[in-house]
Every structure is written in structure tokens, then in C-alpha cells.
Design a protein around this motif. Structure first.
Motif, PDB file in Angstrom:
ATOM      1  N   TYR A  56      54.972  34.006  32.249  1.00  0.00           N
ATOM      2  CA  TYR A  56      53.840  34.738  32.829  1.00  0.00           C
ATOM      3  C   TYR A  56      53.973  34.675  34.346  1.00  0.00           C
ATOM      4  CZ  TYR A  56      51.515  34.201  28.297  1.00  0.00           C
ATOM      5  OH  TYR A  56      51.195  34.245  26.976  1.00  0.00           O
ATOM      6  N   TYR A  57      53.407  35.645  35.004  1.00  0.00           N
ATOM      7  CA  TYR A  57      53.234  35.519  36.450  1.00  0.00           C
ATOM      8  C   TYR A  57      51.826  35.970  36.784  1.00  0.00           C
ATOM      9  CZ  TYR A  57      53.839  40.541  37.369  1.00  0.00           C
ATOM     10  OH  TYR A  57      53.675  41.903  37.415  1.00  0.00           O
ATOM     11  N   THR A  58      51.352  35.523  37.920  1.00  0.00           N
ATOM     12  CA  THR A  58      49.986  35.834  38.330  1.00  0.00           C
ATOM     13  C   THR A  58      50.022  36.893  39.415  1.00  0.00           C
ATOM     14  OG1 THR A  58      49.321  33.577  37.836  1.00  0.00           O
ATOM     15  CG2 THR A  58      47.843  34.860  39.225  1.00  0.00           C
ATOM     16  N   ARG A  59      49.194  37.897  39.221  1.00  0.00           N
ATOM     17  CA  ARG A  59      49.122  38.999  40.186  1.00  0.00           C
ATOM     18  C   ARG A  59      47.707  39.048  40.757  1.00  0.00           C
ATOM     19  NH1 ARG A  59      50.500  45.313  38.912  1.00  0.00           N
ATOM     20  NH2 ARG A  59      50.005  46.040  40.994  1.00  0.00           N
ATOM     21  N   PHE A 110      45.438  38.552  37.480  1.00  0.00           N
ATOM     22  CA  PHE A 110      46.008  38.963  36.197  1.00  0.00           C
ATOM     23  C   PHE A 110      47.111  37.998  35.797  1.00  0.00           C
ATOM     24  CE2 PHE A 110      44.303  42.951  37.833  1.00  0.00           C
ATOM     25  CZ  PHE A 110      43.654  43.438  36.709  1.00  0.00           C
ATOM     26  N   HIS A 111      47.044  37.534  34.586  1.00  0.00           N
ATOM     27  CA  HIS A 111      48.105  36.696  34.041  1.00  0.00           C
ATOM     28  C   HIS A 111      48.985  37.615  33.205  1.00  0.00           C
ATOM     29  CE1 HIS A 111      46.132  33.135  35.580  1.00  0.00           C
ATOM     30  NE2 HIS A 111      45.010  33.726  35.236  1.00  0.00           N
ATOM     31  N   VAL A 112      50.022  38.118  33.847  1.00  0.00           N
ATOM     32  CA  VAL A 112      50.852  39.182  33.284  1.00  0.00           C
ATOM     33  C   VAL A 112      51.997  38.579  32.469  1.00  0.00           C
ATOM     34  CG1 VAL A 112      52.270  41.201  33.841  1.00  0.00           C
ATOM     35  CG2 VAL A 112      50.281  40.628  35.266  1.00  0.00           C
ATOM     36  N   ARG A 113      52.238  39.163  31.294  1.00  0.00           N
ATOM     37  CA  ARG A 113      53.292  38.660  30.415  1.00  0.00           C
ATOM     38  C   ARG A 113      54.651  39.250  30.789  1.00  0.00           C
ATOM     39  NH1 ARG A 113      50.464  40.300  24.840  1.00  0.00           N
ATOM     40  NH2 ARG A 113      50.244  42.183  26.069  1.00  0.00           N
ATOM     41  N   LYS A 114      55.672  38.412  30.671  1.00  0.00           N
ATOM     42  CA  LYS A 114      57.059  38.875  30.770  1.00  0.00           C
ATOM     43  C   LYS A 114      57.693  38.686  29.404  1.00  0.00           C
ATOM     44  CE  LYS A 114      58.424  38.165  35.554  1.00  0.00           C
ATOM     45  NZ  LYS A 114      59.343  37.418  36.425  1.00  0.00           N
ATOM     46  N   GLU A 132      41.042  41.339  29.237  1.00  0.00           N
ATOM     47  CA  GLU A 132      39.890  40.511  28.890  1.00  0.00           C
ATOM     48  C   GLU A 132      39.701  39.409  29.932  1.00  0.00           C
ATOM     49  OE1 GLU A 132      39.513  37.962  25.076  1.00  0.00           O
ATOM     50  OE2 GLU A 132      39.302  40.068  24.509  1.00  0.00           O
ATOM     51  N   ILE A 133      38.467  39.095  30.203  1.00  0.00           N
ATOM     52  CA  ILE A 133      38.169  38.035  31.164  1.00  0.00           C
ATOM     53  C   ILE A 133      38.367  36.680  30.494  1.00  0.00           C
ATOM     54  CG2 ILE A 133      36.353  36.965  32.543  1.00  0.00           C
ATOM     55  CD1 ILE A 133      35.124  39.761  32.819  1.00  0.00           C
ATOM     56  N   ALA A 134      39.146  35.831  31.139  1.00  0.00           N
ATOM     57  CA  ALA A 134      39.380  34.487  30.623  1.00  0.00           C
ATOM     58  C   ALA A 134      38.472  33.474  31.301  1.00  0.00           C
ATOM     59  CB  ALA A 134      40.841  34.093  30.807  1.00  0.00           C
ATOM     60  N   GLU A 135      38.196  33.711  32.582  1.00  0.00           N
ATOM     61  CA  GLU A 135      37.404  32.735  33.342  1.00  0.00           C
ATOM     62  C   GLU A 135      36.921  33.391  34.627  1.00  0.00           C
ATOM     63  OE1 GLU A 135      39.781  29.394  34.549  1.00  0.00           O
ATOM     64  OE2 GLU A 135      38.072  28.284  35.303  1.00  0.00           O
ATOM     65  N   ILE A 136      35.785  32.960  35.102  1.00  0.00           N
ATOM     66  CA  ILE A 136      35.285  33.414  36.398  1.00  0.00           C
ATOM     67  C   ILE A 136      34.950  32.178  37.224  1.00  0.00           C
ATOM     68  CG2 ILE A 136      33.466  34.670  37.623  1.00  0.00           C
ATOM     69  CD1 ILE A 136      33.149  36.450  35.177  1.00  0.00           C
ATOM     70  N   ILE A 145      36.338  35.041  41.803  1.00  0.00           N
ATOM     71  CA  ILE A 145      37.692  35.137  41.251  1.00  0.00           C
ATOM     72  C   ILE A 145      37.585  35.298  39.744  1.00  0.00           C
ATOM     73  CG2 ILE A 145      39.934  34.012  41.012  1.00  0.00           C
ATOM     74  CD1 ILE A 145      39.141  32.350  43.533  1.00  0.00           C
ATOM     75  N   VAL A 146      38.133  36.405  39.253  1.00  0.00           N
ATOM     76  CA  VAL A 146      38.075  36.707  37.823  1.00  0.00           C
ATOM     77  C   VAL A 146      39.492  36.603  37.261  1.00  0.00           C
ATOM     78  CG1 VAL A 146      37.412  38.402  36.090  1.00  0.00           C
ATOM     79  CG2 VAL A 146      36.153  38.291  38.254  1.00  0.00           C
ATOM     80  N   HIS A 147      39.682  35.692  36.336  1.00  0.00           N
ATOM     81  CA  HIS A 147      40.984  35.529  35.685  1.00  0.00           C
ATOM     82  C   HIS A 147      41.033  36.482  34.490  1.00  0.00           C
ATOM     83  CE1 HIS A 147      41.979  31.720  37.827  1.00  0.00           C
ATOM     84  NE2 HIS A 147      40.662  31.750  37.987  1.00  0.00           N
ATOM     85  N   VAL A 148      42.025  37.344  34.478  1.00  0.00           N
ATOM     86  CA  VAL A 148      42.125  38.374  33.454  1.00  0.00           C
ATOM     87  C   VAL A 148      43.420  38.181  32.669  1.00  0.00           C
ATOM     88  CG1 VAL A 148      42.179  40.865  33.027  1.00  0.00           C
ATOM     89  CG2 VAL A 148      40.855  39.965  34.946  1.00  0.00           C
TER      90      VAL A 148
END
Ligand SMILES: [Zn+2]
Length: 131
Positions: free
Chosen positions: A53-56, A72-76, A16-20, A28-31
Motif C-alpha cells: 500500500y502507499y498513502t496519498r 488514501f491508502h492505495v493498493r498496489k 470508505e472512511i476508515a478513521e477521522i 484528516i480523513v483516512h480513506v
């Protein structure tokens, strides 16, 4: 009728898009991921604890000539099972981005198709892949 930006971008389910935001030459699209919890790859227990989280950064298809970067804000996740051989794992985006890839699958396929149709010849600035 209002068009959802997420559908315009054609993100797979669970993203899902969080911010553009945009700069002079880049959109830049934050997902964020919204899929339910995942099972750990080695112990098969369901992940319940997001530990970080880490950003990809991944490049995507252009929008009207503008370069697009997906963040991408990826979950760990952290496993609570004492015998788990892998205590921490990060979720994968396999349906959309290959592991370690720096561009989406569709971006890679588009560039590959253009390269094949032109036999890799031609001087197209717009083919330049940036990361
Ligand atoms: Zn585990």
C-alpha cells in the motif's frame, strides 16, 4: 436516524472512511478502497495479490472552515503472469482525484468557480490552496 459519515463526505462507491482524526487546524480523513479487484492495465488479468500500500495525501473541500486532508491508502497489486509487461500496478482513483493531483476534483472545481466568478481578483484568505 443515524447519518453515515461516509454519505456526509459523499465519497464515490468503492471508497470508505476508515478513521477521522483532527489537529488544531486540519481534519484528516483516512480513506480505504473497498472496490473489488481490478484488471491489470496491460495484460487484462484480474489482480488478486495486494503486494503493498502507499498513502496519498489530497486536500478536499473545507468542513465548516476547517481544512480537510484525505489520506488514501492505495493498493498496489502484483501480477503472476510470467509475460506480463507490468508486474506491479497501483489502483487509480480517477473518478474522484486525477492522477498526480494534490486535491480532489470537487475541490479543484470549487476553487476554479470562485476564481472565475471573481475574475481572479480579490483578497480571500479562504481561497488559499494548501497542500
Ligand atoms: Zn499482468
Amino acid at each position: 436516524m443515524m447519518l453515515e459519515v461516509s454519505s456526509l463526505l459523499s465519497l464515490p462507491a468503492g471508497l470508505e472512511i476508515a478513521e477521522i482524526t483532527e489537529t488544531s487546524d486540519l481534519v484528516i480523513v483516512h480513506v480505504v478502497t473497498t472496490s473489488p479487484i481490478k484488471a491489470y492495465p496491460l495484460c487484462s488479468e484480474f489482480a488478486t495479490h495486494v503486494c503493498s500500500y502507499y498513502t496519498r495525501k489530497v486536500s478536499d473541500l473545507q468542513w465548516a472552515g476547517q481544512h480537510v486532508q484525505l489520506l488514501f491508502h492505495v493498493r498496489k497489486f502484483r501480477c503472476d503472469t510470467a509475460t506480463c509487461p507490468r508486474k506491479v500496478f497501483a489502483e487509480h482513483l480517477d473518478s474522484f482525484v486525477e492522477a498526480w493531483a494534490r486535491q480532489t476534483k470537487r475541490s479543484h472545481e470549487a476553487i476554479e468557480a470562485i476564481g472565475l466568478s471573481t475574475c481572479g481578483k480579490g483578497e480571500h484568505d479562504w481561497l488559499t490552496v494548501w497542500v
